[in-house]
Design an enzyme around this catalytic site. Sequence first.
Site, PDB file in Angstrom:
ATOM      1  N   CYS A 295      -0.213  12.071 -10.189  1.00  0.00           N
ATOM      2  CA  CYS A 295       1.673  12.819  -9.183  1.00  0.00           C
ATOM      3  C   CYS A 295       2.922  13.218 -10.061  1.00  0.00           C
ATOM      4  CB  CYS A 295       1.678  10.815  -9.018  1.00  0.00           C
ATOM      5  SG  CYS A 295       2.008  10.160  -9.424  1.00  0.00           S
ATOM      6  N   GLU A 392       1.825  21.078  -3.786  1.00  0.00           N
ATOM      7  CA  GLU A 392       0.969  19.815  -5.093  1.00  0.00           C
ATOM      8  C   GLU A 392      -0.114  20.813  -5.223  1.00  0.00           C
ATOM      9  OE1 GLU A 392       0.587  15.907  -3.682  1.00  0.00           O
ATOM     10  OE2 GLU A 392       1.016  15.274  -6.228  1.00  0.00           O
TER      11      GLU A 392
HETATM   12  P1  NAD Z   1      -4.571  10.058   0.142  1.00  0.00           P
HETATM   13  O1  NAD Z   1      -3.337  10.307   1.302  1.00  0.00           O
HETATM   14  O2  NAD Z   1      -5.680  11.865   0.920  1.00  0.00           O
HETATM   15  O3  NAD Z   1      -5.439   8.822  -0.393  1.00  0.00           O
HETATM   16  C1  NAD Z   1      -4.261   7.843  -0.203  1.00  0.00           C
HETATM   17  C2  NAD Z   1      -5.338   6.363   0.325  1.00  0.00           C
HETATM   18  O4  NAD Z   1      -4.530   6.328   1.421  1.00  0.00           O
HETATM   19  C3  NAD Z   1      -6.645   6.663  -0.024  1.00  0.00           C
HETATM   20  O5  NAD Z   1      -7.099   5.434   0.040  1.00  0.00           O
HETATM   21  C4  NAD Z   1      -7.261   7.088   1.469  1.00  0.00           C
HETATM   22  O6  NAD Z   1      -8.275   5.900   2.041  1.00  0.00           O
HETATM   23  C5  NAD Z   1      -6.113   6.270   2.583  1.00  0.00           C
HETATM   24  N1  NAD Z   1      -5.676   7.178   3.802  1.00  0.00           N
HETATM   25  C6  NAD Z   1      -5.671   8.027   3.936  1.00  0.00           C
HETATM   26  N2  NAD Z   1      -5.601   7.978   5.779  1.00  0.00           N
HETATM   27  C7  NAD Z   1      -5.309   6.818   6.331  1.00  0.00           C
HETATM   28  C8  NAD Z   1      -4.680   6.089   6.625  1.00  0.00           C
HETATM   29  N3  NAD Z   1      -4.490   6.969   8.433  1.00  0.00           N
HETATM   30  N4  NAD Z   1      -4.069   5.205   7.719  1.00  0.00           N
HETATM   31  C9  NAD Z   1      -4.392   4.661   6.132  1.00  0.00           C
HETATM   32  N5  NAD Z   1      -4.753   4.877   4.698  1.00  0.00           N
HETATM   33  C10 NAD Z   1      -5.220   5.784   4.608  1.00  0.00           C
HETATM   34  O7  NAD Z   1      -4.297  10.310  -1.514  1.00  0.00           O
HETATM   35  P2  NAD Z   1      -5.278  11.069  -2.192  1.00  0.00           P
HETATM   36  O8  NAD Z   1      -5.932  12.584  -2.357  1.00  0.00           O
HETATM   37  O9  NAD Z   1      -6.271   9.978  -2.744  1.00  0.00           O
HETATM   38  O10 NAD Z   1      -4.434  10.893  -3.880  1.00  0.00           O
HETATM   39  C11 NAD Z   1      -3.783  12.333  -3.770  1.00  0.00           C
HETATM   40  C12 NAD Z   1      -2.409  11.592  -3.901  1.00  0.00           C
HETATM   41  O11 NAD Z   1      -1.410  10.784  -3.594  1.00  0.00           O
HETATM   42  C13 NAD Z   1      -1.329  12.814  -4.472  1.00  0.00           C
HETATM   43  O12 NAD Z   1      -0.390  13.584  -3.679  1.00  0.00           O
HETATM   44  C14 NAD Z   1      -0.597  12.165  -5.554  1.00  0.00           C
HETATM   45  O13 NAD Z   1       0.678  12.908  -5.886  1.00  0.00           O
HETATM   46  C15 NAD Z   1      -0.275  11.224  -4.761  1.00  0.00           C
HETATM   47  N6  NAD Z   1       0.179  10.321  -5.878  1.00  0.00           N
HETATM   48  C16 NAD Z   1       0.850   9.147  -5.968  1.00  0.00           C
HETATM   49  C17 NAD Z   1       1.772   8.751  -6.574  1.00  0.00           C
HETATM   50  C18 NAD Z   1       3.378   8.603  -6.948  1.00  0.00           C
HETATM   51  O14 NAD Z   1       3.042   7.377  -7.318  1.00  0.00           O
HETATM   52  N7  NAD Z   1       4.006   8.854  -6.326  1.00  0.00           N
HETATM   53  C19 NAD Z   1       0.583   8.375  -7.890  1.00  0.00           C
HETATM   54  C20 NAD Z   1      -1.026   8.556  -7.720  1.00  0.00           C
HETATM   55  C21 NAD Z   1      -0.759   9.930  -6.480  1.00  0.00           C
END
Ligand code: NAD
Length: 498
Positions: A295, A392
């Site tokens: 991230c 991103e």
């Molecule tokens: P994502 O948003 O697709 O999924 C994250 C989580 O949310 C997963 O467990 C997923 O199953 C869940 N989810 C998806 N839809 C949902 C809903 N409607 N309701 C509840 N939960 C739901 O993200 P990803 O692709 O797994 O991760 C990558 C992203 O995470 C990138 O954008 C990255 O920048 C971000 N990230 C941010 C940080 C930070 O600290 N700011 C750290 C790591 C990753």
Amino acid sequence: MTAQTPIKPDIQVAPVEHFIDGTYTPGDGERFDTLNPATNRPITTVAAGTAEDIDQAVRAARRAFDEGPWPRMTARERGVYLRRVGDLIMTYADELARLETLDSGVPLKQTSTALIPRAAENFYFFAEEARRLHEAIYPVEGEFLNYTTRYPIGVAGLITPWNVPFMLETWKIAPCLAAGDTCVLKPAEWSPLSANFLGRVMQEAELPQGVFNIVQGIGETAGAALVAHPGVQLISFTGETSTGQEIMRNAAATLKRTSMELGGKSPIVVFPDADLDRALDAAVFGVYSLNGERCTASSRLILHASIYDNFTARLTERVKRIRVGDPFDLATEVGPLIHPTHKERVLSYLEIGRQEGARLAVGGNSIPGPGNYVEPTLFLDGRNDMRIAQEEIFGPVLTVIPFTDEAEAVRIANDVRYGLAAYVWTNDIKRGHRVASSIKSGMVWVNSQNVRDLRTPFGGAKDSGIGREGGEHSFHFYSETRTIYVALGEHRITKFGV
Ligand code: NAD
């Protein structure tokens, strides 16, 4: 750059179940495969949690909170358990690192030396931090003594992404438990294995039943049910900005407190007076480590025109030499991306970069063979309005953008919807502070790669998030502040109905 044939990792992985009320349980839902990113062959199957599984887990966490010892223990007593969890993570560190590499494709060198030890550190740190908290006192001229205390809130839903999963899960679980809350973790569907191991760790640590629960599964079903559940008071989410928006909308109906750690497109600004050798090391590591699935990745290099040619020539050589391959090979620096779908997304940006007219200096292609391998890619002569500079990509892709003066560098750094991290390289002390305090992001590192003291607040500005985690800031989220007003004397009370 060719992906080597993956060494067959010697790990047998049992089917992944939920962990509810201290016990592993398969649930009644369907199952899905979790894939090895190096081969795209299934590793094992995973339980897809249903609303019913979520309800059971929340009820267990609720019972543990309402009737169990956890929220009534002192921080010192909870700390004993947390330290035990940290010790067990270190005891199983090899196994955990191998599971994490198998499931996520992040090279073993990085999971074993950085990510798993950091997860243990999360528990050690918050075990102590909960005891170090101090409260505010507001004395009122001898009439009142006002002060604040904190208390645990209830059940937290912890929803985590697939990148660096174990580190990010423990980054939420440790302060949540240290604060006296109980929780239900919903790990990401693409990397469920290390979270699954945590149930066993919690059993061995003899954590009271129901304090920690896991429901595996898909975001739109298991995750959404957790967000909607009226028995949950808190949602700590890390993931994509669009998912965070959806979760905030859905959490509003039950007025949950939310913490949002979202996406980023972080700049690294290099001035000519910097230590250019170190800046080069940091620029390469900042975006290509963890396969670029980070991230806080420094994915926009904003480089002064006077050093542009020399610096990019050296950068090009370094990126060409990055060792891509089997994540279990300790010499590998970049492994396969998490999933075929994500690989396609990253590849689509490589095409977008070409079409936008950025100069492709290194990479730009998929690597033939099994697995989700993409060449570490370097785009030169980018413009900040290009999509490869604004969106991103979340892969091993760096876009370099030239600048001529400080004001322009700051403008480019800020001209993006995200505001998670930024990196500034200069040996001019005044400029370092000036630029750092002009960049609108949650965190700025000066002459440093992403090294973080766990006491400091972590989080994003703009579309990168709402709220801060880390140190005492985690406790602002996971506990409720109560103000107590104590009259020291006989203050006037207006008499009604006399
Ligand atoms: P994502 O948003 O697709 O999924 C994250 C989580 O949310 C997963 O467990 C997923 O199953 C869940 N989810 C998806 N839809 C949902 C809903 N409607 N309701 C509840 N939960 C739901 O993200 P990803 O692709 O797994 O991760 C990558 C992203 O995470 C990138 O954008 C990255 O920048 C971000 N990230 C941010 C940080 C930070 O600290 N700011 C750290 C790591 C990753």
